[in-house]
Design a protein around this motif. Sequence first.
Motif, short mmCIF file in Angstrom:
data_model
loop_
_atom_site.label_atom_id
_atom_site.label_comp_id
_atom_site.label_asym_id
_atom_site.label_seq_id
_atom_site.Cartn_x
_atom_site.Cartn_y
_atom_site.Cartn_z
N GLY A 120 74.64 36.14 79.94
CA GLY A 120 74.46 37.18 78.94
C GLY A 120 73.07 37.29 78.36
O GLY A 120 72.89 37.78 77.24
N ILE A 121 72.06 36.88 79.10
CA ILE A 121 70.68 36.97 78.64
C ILE A 121 70.17 38.39 78.85
O ILE A 121 70.46 39.01 79.88
N GLU A 122 69.40 38.89 77.87
CA GLU A 122 68.91 40.27 77.95
C GLU A 122 68.08 40.47 79.21
O GLU A 122 67.21 39.67 79.53
N GLU A 123 68.34 41.57 79.91
CA GLU A 123 67.68 41.82 81.19
C GLU A 123 66.17 41.88 81.07
O GLU A 123 65.45 41.41 81.95
N ASP A 124 65.67 42.45 79.97
CA ASP A 124 64.23 42.59 79.83
C ASP A 124 63.53 41.26 79.52
O ASP A 124 62.31 41.16 79.56
N LYS A 125 64.33 40.22 79.22
CA LYS A 125 63.74 38.90 78.92
C LYS A 125 63.85 37.95 80.12
O LYS A 125 63.20 36.91 80.15
N VAL A 126 64.69 38.30 81.06
CA VAL A 126 65.07 37.36 82.11
C VAL A 126 63.91 36.90 82.98
O VAL A 126 63.74 35.70 83.24
N GLN A 127 63.09 37.82 83.46
CA GLN A 127 62.02 37.46 84.39
C GLN A 127 61.04 36.47 83.77
O GLN A 127 60.70 35.45 84.37
N GLU A 128 60.62 36.76 82.55
CA GLU A 128 59.66 35.88 81.88
C GLU A 128 60.30 34.54 81.53
O GLU A 128 59.69 33.49 81.70
N LEU A 129 61.53 34.60 81.04
CA LEU A 129 62.21 33.36 80.67
C LEU A 129 62.45 32.47 81.88
O LEU A 129 62.27 31.25 81.82
N CYS A 130 62.83 33.07 82.98
CA CYS A 130 63.05 32.35 84.24
C CYS A 130 61.79 31.58 84.63
O CYS A 130 61.84 30.39 84.96
N LEU A 131 60.65 32.25 84.56
CA LEU A 131 59.38 31.63 84.94
C LEU A 131 58.97 30.53 83.97
O LEU A 131 58.54 29.44 84.39
N GLU A 132 59.09 30.78 82.68
CA GLU A 132 58.65 29.80 81.68
C GLU A 132 59.50 28.55 81.72
O GLU A 132 58.99 27.43 81.61
N LEU A 133 60.81 28.70 81.88
CA LEU A 133 61.67 27.53 81.97
C LEU A 133 61.37 26.73 83.23
O LEU A 133 61.41 25.49 83.22
N TYR A 134 61.09 27.43 84.31
CA TYR A 134 60.70 26.75 85.56
C TYR A 134 59.43 25.93 85.36
O TYR A 134 59.34 24.77 85.79
N LYS A 135 58.45 26.51 84.69
CA LYS A 135 57.18 25.82 84.46
C LYS A 135 57.37 24.55 83.63
O LYS A 135 56.76 23.52 83.89
N ILE A 136 58.22 24.65 82.62
CA ILE A 136 58.37 23.54 81.68
C ILE A 136 59.32 22.46 82.18
O ILE A 136 59.05 21.26 82.05
N TYR A 137 60.42 22.88 82.80
CA TYR A 137 61.49 21.94 83.12
C TYR A 137 61.65 21.63 84.60
O TYR A 137 62.57 20.93 84.99
N GLY A 138 60.78 22.16 85.43
CA GLY A 138 60.86 21.86 86.86
C GLY A 138 61.71 22.84 87.63
O GLY A 138 61.34 23.26 88.72
N THR A 139 62.87 23.20 87.09
CA THR A 139 63.70 24.26 87.66
C THR A 139 64.22 25.12 86.50
O THR A 139 64.38 24.63 85.38
N THR A 140 64.47 26.39 86.79
CA THR A 140 65.02 27.27 85.76
C THR A 140 66.38 26.76 85.30
O THR A 140 66.70 26.79 84.10
N MET A 141 67.19 26.25 86.22
CA MET A 141 68.50 25.74 85.87
C MET A 141 68.39 24.59 84.86
O MET A 141 69.12 24.54 83.87
N ALA A 142 67.47 23.66 85.11
CA ALA A 142 67.28 22.55 84.18
C ALA A 142 66.87 23.06 82.81
O ALA A 142 67.32 22.56 81.77
N GLY A 143 66.01 24.09 82.79
CA GLY A 143 65.57 24.66 81.54
C GLY A 143 66.69 25.34 80.79
O GLY A 143 66.79 25.24 79.55
N LEU A 144 67.53 26.05 81.50
CA LEU A 144 68.66 26.73 80.86
C LEU A 144 69.59 25.72 80.19
O LEU A 144 70.09 25.95 79.08
N LYS A 145 69.82 24.59 80.85
CA LYS A 145 70.64 23.54 80.25
C LYS A 145 69.96 22.96 79.01
O LYS A 145 70.60 22.70 77.99
N ALA A 146 68.64 22.77 79.11
CA ALA A 146 67.91 22.15 78.01
C ALA A 146 67.97 22.99 76.74
O ALA A 146 68.05 22.45 75.64
N VAL A 147 67.94 24.31 76.89
CA VAL A 147 67.94 25.17 75.70
C VAL A 147 69.36 25.57 75.29
O VAL A 147 69.54 26.41 74.40
N GLY A 148 70.36 24.94 75.91
CA GLY A 148 71.71 25.03 75.37
C GLY A 148 72.72 25.89 76.10
O GLY A 148 73.86 26.01 75.65
N TYR A 149 72.37 26.48 77.24
CA TYR A 149 73.35 27.30 77.96
C TYR A 149 74.36 26.39 78.66
O TYR A 149 73.99 25.44 79.33
#
Length: 283
Positions: A50-79
Motif C-alpha cells: 500500500g505504498i504510494e505509487e509516486d514514492k515507490v521508485q525513490e523509496l525502493c532505491l534509497e532502502l536498497y542503498k541503506i540496507y543492502g536490499t529493498t526487502m531488508a529495508g522494508l522490514k527495517a522500517v516496519g512493513y
Amino acid sequence: MAYEENSQQMSEPRYDCLLFDIDDTLYPFSSGLSALVTNNIQEYMIHKLGIEEDKVQELCLELYKIYGTTMAGLKAVGYDFDYDDFHGFVHGRLPYTTLKPDPILRNIILSLPFRKVVFTNADKAHAAKIIARLGLDGCFERIISFETLNPNINTESPAAVMESREIFDIISYTANSDTSIKLPKTPVICKPFEGAFEHVFKMTNINPHKTLFFDDSIRNIQTGKRVGLHTVWVGTSHKDEGVDIALEHIHNIREALPELWEAVDDKTEEIRSKQKVAIEIIA
C-alpha cells in the motif's frame, strides 16, 4: 624420501576457492532480468504494502542503498510481510526461459580443481532455477541463499511502520548533517554487509585470503575486499577501488586469470611426480 623432498618444493596455491554471486554475474545484465526484478519489487510495494505509487521508485532505491536490499529495508522500517510471499511475487513471475544453457561457463567451472560456492541474496528457489537454466547443476559444492543466512527470520516481530515521509526525512537529515542518527535495524543478513560475508566464511570453512570472489555489485566487491577476498568485478572492464580484476563477461575468466589454469597444470605435474616416485620405490 624423494617424495617428501618433492612435496616440500611445491609452492602453496594462491587460491583454493571460487565464490560466485548469481544474478548479473553468472549471466549478463543484458538478459533484462534485473529490470524485471526491480519492476516486480515496486509492484509489490504498491499492491501488497500500500505504498504510494509516486514514492515507490525513490523509496525502493534509497532502502536498497541503506540496507543492502529493498526487502531488508522494508522490514527495517516496519512493513510486515512474508518473505516467501515477497520472493514468490518478485522472482516467481520472471521469464526464466529467456536464459539458455551456458556450456562454455560450465566447462570453465568444471575445469578448475578448486572449491566453488555460490553466495546470493536471492531465495533458494530463484537460485536453483537460474543454475538449472544455465546448465550449471553439479558445478557448486554449496549454494548460500537468503534462507541459508536467515533460517529463523519469519519468527521476528515486526516493528512499527514508518511513513514514507519519515523515511525520507531521516535519509535527508543523515545525508546533510554531521550528527549521526541511528536508522532502524533490519533482521535480514545480506550482502553488502561484512557480517554476511563472515557468516559465509564460517558456514563453509572458507579462507577469504585464498578465495576469488565474483560479483557484479561494486558495493559487494568493496566489502569483499575489506574482509580479505580477492575480488573480480563482473560486467565491466573498468577498475574501481577494491577491484582486483574487472571482467566484461564471466567467460573472460581464462584470459584474465591464466594463473588458475597454471595451478591446474602444477597439480597435474604434482600427480605425475607422485606417480613417478611411487614407481621408482616399487621398482
